[in-house]
Design a protein around this motif. Structure first.
Motif, PDB file in Angstrom:
ATOM      1  N   THR A   3       0.637  -1.011   0.007  1.00 47.82           N
ATOM      2  CA  THR A   3      -0.107  -0.026  -0.015  1.00 47.82           C
ATOM      3  C   THR A   3       0.982   1.258   0.001  1.00 47.82           C
ATOM      4  O   THR A   3       2.103   1.141   0.290  1.00 47.82           O
ATOM      5  N   GLU A   4       0.278   2.317  -0.249  1.00 49.53           N
ATOM      6  CA  GLU A   4       0.883   3.793  -0.200  1.00 49.53           C
ATOM      7  C   GLU A   4       1.485   3.882   1.030  1.00 49.53           C
ATOM      8  O   GLU A   4       2.537   4.463   1.241  1.00 49.53           O
TER       9      GLU A   4
ATOM     10  N   GLU B 102       8.187   2.557   4.718  1.00 46.94           N
ATOM     11  CA  GLU B 102       9.580   2.238   4.359  1.00 46.94           C
ATOM     12  C   GLU B 102      10.599   3.371   4.075  1.00 46.94           C
ATOM     13  O   GLU B 102      11.767   3.462   4.271  1.00 46.94           O
ATOM     14  N   ARG B 103      10.190   4.324   3.287  1.00 43.77           N
ATOM     15  CA  ARG B 103      11.041   5.323   2.703  1.00 43.77           C
ATOM     16  C   ARG B 103      11.310   6.257   3.929  1.00 43.77           C
ATOM     17  O   ARG B 103      12.635   6.701   4.209  1.00 43.77           O
ATOM     18  N   ARG B 104      10.321   6.509   5.088  1.00 44.49           N
ATOM     19  CA  ARG B 104      10.769   7.163   5.987  1.00 44.49           C
ATOM     20  C   ARG B 104      11.854   6.509   7.088  1.00 44.49           C
ATOM     21  O   ARG B 104      12.632   7.047   7.478  1.00 44.49           O
ATOM     22  N   ARG B 105      11.785   4.952   7.351  1.00 44.37           N
ATOM     23  CA  ARG B 105      12.610   4.455   7.795  1.00 44.37           C
ATOM     24  C   ARG B 105      14.046   4.684   7.376  1.00 44.37           C
ATOM     25  O   ARG B 105      15.035   4.565   7.994  1.00 44.37           O
TER      26      ARG B 105
END
Length: 84
Positions: free
Chosen positions: A10-11, A17-20
């Protein structure tokens, strides 16, 4: 052997994941600045981490819980005797 097809993410999962990844990158950047004694840059990265909500514990506590790398003195190098 049957494998299940990879499900679409999902978005929200992609964003998390990008934030992590961003937080991990900033933490590595912060560690590099700290090792070089660039306190002003460390403070700037800390502010960004705080803005992202990733700075849950104070830096001193975080550093106390992280494993420390220690240097070990290497053995003296021996070179082959040439011409004997």
């Amino acid at each position: 052997m049957r494998t299940e097809p990879e499900r679409e993410r999902t978005e929200a999962e992609v964003a998390a994941e990008r934030r992590r990844d961003l937080v991990a990158s900033l933490e590595r950047e912060r560690d590099g600045y700290k090792m070089r004694g660039l306190g002003k840059r460390v403070a700037e990265v800390d502010a960004e981490l705080k803005r992202l909500g990733a700075d849950k514990q104070p830096a001193t506590e975080r550093e106390a819980t992280e494993p420390r790398e220690t240097a070990v003195e290497s053995k003296p190098r021996r070179t082959a005797a040439r011409g004997k």
